[in-house]
Design an enzyme around this catalytic site. Structure first.
Site, PDB file in Angstrom:
ATOM      1  N   LYS A  22       0.844  -1.210   0.000  1.00  0.00           N
ATOM      2  CA  LYS A  22       0.000   0.000   0.000  1.00  0.00           C
ATOM      3  C   LYS A  22       0.876   1.257   0.000  1.00  0.00           C
ATOM      4  CE  LYS A  22      -1.610   1.570   4.115  1.00  0.00           C
ATOM      5  NZ  LYS A  22      -1.402   2.965   4.526  1.00  0.00           N
ATOM      6  N   ASN A  23       1.852   1.300   0.905  1.00  0.00           N
ATOM      7  CA  ASN A  23       2.601   2.541   1.087  1.00  0.00           C
ATOM      8  C   ASN A  23       3.589   2.820  -0.038  1.00  0.00           C
ATOM      9  OD1 ASN A  23       1.125   3.060   3.324  1.00  0.00           O
ATOM     10  ND2 ASN A  23       2.683   2.408   4.802  1.00  0.00           N
ATOM     11  N   CYS A 116      -5.313   7.894   9.405  1.00  0.00           N
ATOM     12  CA  CYS A 116      -5.470   7.291  10.727  1.00  0.00           C
ATOM     13  C   CYS A 116      -5.148   8.310  11.810  1.00  0.00           C
ATOM     14  CB  CYS A 116      -4.526   6.100  10.876  1.00  0.00           C
ATOM     15  SG  CYS A 116      -5.085   4.626  10.031  1.00  0.00           S
ATOM     16  N   ARG A 121      -0.506  14.938  13.178  1.00  0.00           N
ATOM     17  CA  ARG A 121       0.371  14.558  12.050  1.00  0.00           C
ATOM     18  C   ARG A 121       0.598  15.797  11.190  1.00  0.00           C
ATOM     19  NH1 ARG A 121      -1.759   8.880   9.693  1.00  0.00           N
ATOM     20  NH2 ARG A 121       0.273   8.900   8.672  1.00  0.00           N
ATOM     21  N   PRO A 122       1.483  16.684  11.651  1.00  0.00           N
ATOM     22  CA  PRO A 122       1.708  17.917  10.902  1.00  0.00           C
ATOM     23  C   PRO A 122       2.352  17.649   9.544  1.00  0.00           C
ATOM     24  CG  PRO A 122       3.308  17.711  12.685  1.00  0.00           C
ATOM     25  CD  PRO A 122       2.357  16.554  12.820  1.00  0.00           C
ATOM     26  N   ASP A 124       4.455  20.177   8.324  1.00  0.00           N
ATOM     27  CA  ASP A 124       5.391  21.309   8.271  1.00  0.00           C
ATOM     28  C   ASP A 124       6.662  20.981   7.487  1.00  0.00           C
ATOM     29  OD1 ASP A 124       5.710  19.512  10.461  1.00  0.00           O
ATOM     30  OD2 ASP A 124       7.209  20.847  11.332  1.00  0.00           O
ATOM     31  N   ASP A 306       4.488   0.559  11.998  1.00  0.00           N
ATOM     32  CA  ASP A 306       3.278  -0.082  11.465  1.00  0.00           C
ATOM     33  C   ASP A 306       3.152  -1.541  11.911  1.00  0.00           C
ATOM     34  OD1 ASP A 306       2.859   2.314  10.224  1.00  0.00           O
ATOM     35  OD2 ASP A 306       3.491   1.641   8.233  1.00  0.00           O
ATOM     36  N   ILE A 328       7.518   6.906  17.060  1.00  0.00           N
ATOM     37  CA  ILE A 328       7.206   7.663  15.836  1.00  0.00           C
ATOM     38  C   ILE A 328       5.935   8.491  15.994  1.00  0.00           C
ATOM     39  CG2 ILE A 328       6.842   7.514  13.326  1.00  0.00           C
ATOM     40  CD1 ILE A 328       9.581   6.458  14.155  1.00  0.00           C
ATOM     41  N   ARG A 398      -8.410  -0.520   4.567  1.00  0.00           N
ATOM     42  CA  ARG A 398      -7.520   0.493   3.985  1.00  0.00           C
ATOM     43  C   ARG A 398      -6.145  -0.099   3.697  1.00  0.00           C
ATOM     44  NH1 ARG A 398      -6.945   5.365   7.505  1.00  0.00           N
ATOM     45  NH2 ARG A 398      -5.583   5.799   5.753  1.00  0.00           N
TER      46      ARG A 398
HETATM   47  C1  EPZ Z   1       4.132   6.941   6.398  1.00  0.00           C
HETATM   48  O1  EPZ Z   1       3.338   7.966   6.947  1.00  0.00           O
HETATM   49  C2  EPZ Z   1       3.233   5.741   6.257  1.00  0.00           C
HETATM   50  N1  EPZ Z   1       2.128   6.085   5.383  1.00  0.00           N
HETATM   51  C3  EPZ Z   1       2.723   5.313   7.611  1.00  0.00           C
HETATM   52  O2  EPZ Z   1       1.968   4.150   7.444  1.00  0.00           O
HETATM   53  C4  EPZ Z   1       3.916   5.006   8.516  1.00  0.00           C
HETATM   54  O3  EPZ Z   1       3.443   4.714   9.808  1.00  0.00           O
HETATM   55  C5  EPZ Z   1       4.859   6.212   8.572  1.00  0.00           C
HETATM   56  O4  EPZ Z   1       5.240   6.591   7.229  1.00  0.00           O
HETATM   57  C6  EPZ Z   1       6.122   5.938   9.350  1.00  0.00           C
HETATM   58  O5  EPZ Z   1       6.785   4.834   8.826  1.00  0.00           O
HETATM   59  C7  EPZ Z   1       2.287   6.015   4.068  1.00  0.00           C
HETATM   60  O6  EPZ Z   1       3.340   5.708   3.554  1.00  0.00           O
HETATM   61  C8  EPZ Z   1       1.093   6.281   3.244  1.00  0.00           C
HETATM   62  P1  EPZ Z   1       6.112  10.349   8.462  1.00  0.00           P
HETATM   63  P2  EPZ Z   1       3.862   9.468   6.978  1.00  0.00           P
HETATM   64  O7  EPZ Z   1       5.979  11.598   7.701  1.00  0.00           O
HETATM   65  O8  EPZ Z   1       4.540   9.760   5.712  1.00  0.00           O
HETATM   66  C9  EPZ Z   1       6.158  13.536  12.050  1.00  0.00           C
HETATM   67  C10 EPZ Z   1       0.170   2.682   7.902  1.00  0.00           C
HETATM   68  O9  EPZ Z   1      -0.341   2.142   8.908  1.00  0.00           O
HETATM   69  N2  EPZ Z   1       6.089  14.561  10.993  1.00  0.00           N
HETATM   70  O10 EPZ Z   1       7.386   9.576   8.352  1.00  0.00           O
HETATM   71  O11 EPZ Z   1       2.714  10.295   7.387  1.00  0.00           O
HETATM   72  C11 EPZ Z   1       4.818  12.814  12.168  1.00  0.00           C
HETATM   73  O12 EPZ Z   1       3.897  13.549  12.944  1.00  0.00           O
HETATM   74  C12 EPZ Z   1       0.637   4.085   7.943  1.00  0.00           C
HETATM   75  O13 EPZ Z   1       0.265   2.124   6.806  1.00  0.00           O
HETATM   76  C13 EPZ Z   1       6.161  15.891  11.327  1.00  0.00           C
HETATM   77  O14 EPZ Z   1       6.291  16.255  12.497  1.00  0.00           O
HETATM   78  O15 EPZ Z   1       4.903   9.369   8.146  1.00  0.00           O
HETATM   79  C14 EPZ Z   1       5.215  11.524  12.786  1.00  0.00           C
HETATM   80  O16 EPZ Z   1       5.344  11.674  14.172  1.00  0.00           O
HETATM   81  C15 EPZ Z   1       0.131   4.938   8.984  1.00  0.00           C
HETATM   82  N3  EPZ Z   1       6.069  16.824  10.326  1.00  0.00           N
HETATM   83  C16 EPZ Z   1       6.596  11.268  12.177  1.00  0.00           C
HETATM   84  O17 EPZ Z   1       7.056  12.529  11.702  1.00  0.00           O
HETATM   85  C17 EPZ Z   1       5.927  16.468   9.030  1.00  0.00           C
HETATM   86  O18 EPZ Z   1       5.849  17.368   8.176  1.00  0.00           O
HETATM   87  C18 EPZ Z   1       6.597  10.233  11.044  1.00  0.00           C
HETATM   88  O19 EPZ Z   1       5.797  10.695   9.980  1.00  0.00           O
HETATM   89  C19 EPZ Z   1       5.862  15.114   8.703  1.00  0.00           C
HETATM   90  C20 EPZ Z   1       5.949  14.166   9.696  1.00  0.00           C
END
Ligand code: EPZ
Length: 429
Positions: A22-23, A116, A121-122, A124, A306, A328, A398
């Site tokens: 999916k991802n 989810c 989940r910012p 920024d 995950d 995370i 999903r």
């Molecule tokens: C991806 O989400 C995956 N989703 C998530 O899978 C996965 O849990 C996550 O990466 C971590 O491995 C997809 O690929 C579609 P991140 P993503 O940006 O990109 C913080 C599942 O169950 N952050 O690496 O949203 C954020 O809040 C899902 O399949 C900021 O602070 O993850 C989090 O604490 C859910 N600012 C951390 O970083 C930002 O601008 C990791 O987020 C972006 C992120």
């Protein structure tokens, strides 16, 4: 609303094929927007998040057709630059359309993404990086109004956290930017390497795929290609945890064992035997798992967040006490309250869960709070005595293609009642 009904306990045995990731599929579909000719993606899972991406592509003017597990995407007639709020809200990954759309159209209008509820989940990091690449971004009444009329320009960027989504957005924006972008602190998840591989086939010039520094030399345009989506390492991890939890013996096919090493290492510590063979993985679990020392979620190549919920679920019936730390996301233990209904002994304090293994779980009605939490409940239901009814199945859909069919193939008694609890149990077999 659909529910899953599980008659447990069971011991999972047999072989199951892992679907496409999916991802990986979601950013690949966004990447199609950058191409000037059709793309064929093989091994695309049938998931609601994939359907949402398809709806977004069609809304923007792409023609998308599915033939079995293949998606054919023709992006030649892309004309829109606005993504409606209802589609943005359906999943977090809708935000990866931002980089591709701004690059292709010189502008994009979209709202903040949903997805989810795992804590705040910012975005920024995404926005700061895209602004550095030359995108003008204004926020207005919950909408992001982005424009780059003169195009994007490469620069040197550094992420303070290796965000998966931000890395994907930067890649998509930088591929056709003027000049070279160097990204330090990139996420190293295999799904990023898969995206780089796809973009490379389309004509992008990317060095360092799979590492923490990516160098992207902008090209004027990308052309479509054929690509096979990598296997879903989280679905694979979920099957392994399920086999482990039920004392089973399961072979996974179409899997890349090295992607799941942090998970198989924990399962070995818990007493499972893991055998690898090219793209297959076999797990033989003891009748009861041992507790494990400490599991700590980390960006790849660490233990994946995950897989935290399925692993915790498997440890609920282990001998001894295990500890899992989530680093995370701030709120990824919501499902634990539901596990307690099944008789699990788990205490959560902030980001740490302490799991005291019990000898048995007993079936009960539960509610899936999110995707992986839903998978954890499904696993617990397989171990529990009697009937477990899982509500909130749309979360599970999903990320797991026909989860009940995969588990039935392995000997579990699981069925879906599309109309909910009131409906008579129907086997889909
Ligand atoms: C991806 O989400 C995956 N989703 C998530 O899978 C996965 O849990 C996550 O990466 C971590 O491995 C997809 O690929 C579609 P991140 P993503 O940006 O990109 C913080 C599942 O169950 N952050 O690496 O949203 C954020 O809040 C899902 O399949 C900021 O602070 O993850 C989090 O604490 C859910 N600012 C951390 O970083 C930002 O601008 C990791 O987020 C972006 C992120």
């Amino acid at each position: 609303m659909a529910v899953l009904v599980i008659d447990g306990p069971c011991r999972l045995c047999g072989e199951v094929r892992v679907h496409g990731a999916k991802n990986s599929t979601l950013p690949l579909l966004a990447a199609c927007l950058l191409c000037r000719s059709p793309v064929v993606l093989h091994n695309c899972p049938r998931l609601t998040d994939v359907d949402t991406s398809i709806k977004i592509l069609r809304h923007l003017g792409c023609i998308v057709q599915r033939r079995k597990d293949d998606l054919w995407v023709d992006p030649r007639a892309v004309c829109g630059s606005t993504i409606p709020e209802d589609l943005m809200r359906e999943m977090r990954s809708s935000i990866v359309f931002l980089g591709a759309l701004s690059s292709r159209m010189g502008q994009a209008r979209l709202s903040f993404p949903g997805g989810c509820e795992l804590g705040p989940r910012p975005i920024d990091l995404h926005l700061r990086a895209l602004a550095r690449l030359g995108m003008d971004i204004r926020e207005d009444h919950g909408e992001l109004l982005c424009s780059a009329p003169g195009g994007l320009s490469g620069c040197s960027l550094s992420l303070s956290f290796p965000s998966v989504g931000a890395t994907e957005n930067i890649l998509l924006a930088a591929c056709c930017a003027k000049g070279t972008t160097v990204l330090h602190g990139a996420a190293q998840e295999p799904e990023i390497a898969d995206l780089c591989d796809f973009l490379g086939k389309c004509g992008a010039r990317i060095q360092g795929a799979g590492g923490s520094t990516l160098r992207i030399e902008g090209v004027s345009r990308l052309t479509g290609c054929e690509h096979t989506v990598m296997p879903d390492r989280i679905e694979a991890a979920t099957f392994l945890c399920a086999a482990a939890a039920t004392g089973g013996e399961v072979t996974l096919s179409h899997v890349i064992p090295r992607h799941i090493l942090p998970v198989t290492a924990v399962l070995e510590e818990a007493g499972c035997r893991i055998q690898e063979e090219e793209n297959r993985l076999r797990i033989t679990a003891p009748p009861r798992l041992h507790a494990v020392h400490a599991v700590r979620t980390m960006p790849y190549p660490g233990f994946p967040t995950d897989a935290q919920a399925p692993m915790l679920s498997a440890l609920c019936t282990a001998q001894g006490t295990s500890m899992l730390t989530e680093t995370i996301f701030t709120a990824r233990f919501k499902y634990v309250g539901e596990l307690l209904r099944l008789g699990a002994h788990v205490k959560v304090e902030d980001r740490v869960a302490v799991v005291e293994g019990v000898s048995r779980l007993s079936g009960a009605p539960v509610m899936a709070p999110d995707l992986r939490g839903g998978a954890a409940l499904l696993l617990a239901g397989l171990c529990a005595e009697g009937e477990t009814v899982i509500d909130g199945v749309s979360h599970i859909d999903r990320g797991y293609e026909k989860a009940e069919e995969s588990f039935r193939l392995l000997g579990a008694q699981v069925c879906r009642l599309p109309g909910g609890r009131g409906e008579e149990k129907q086997s889909l077999l």
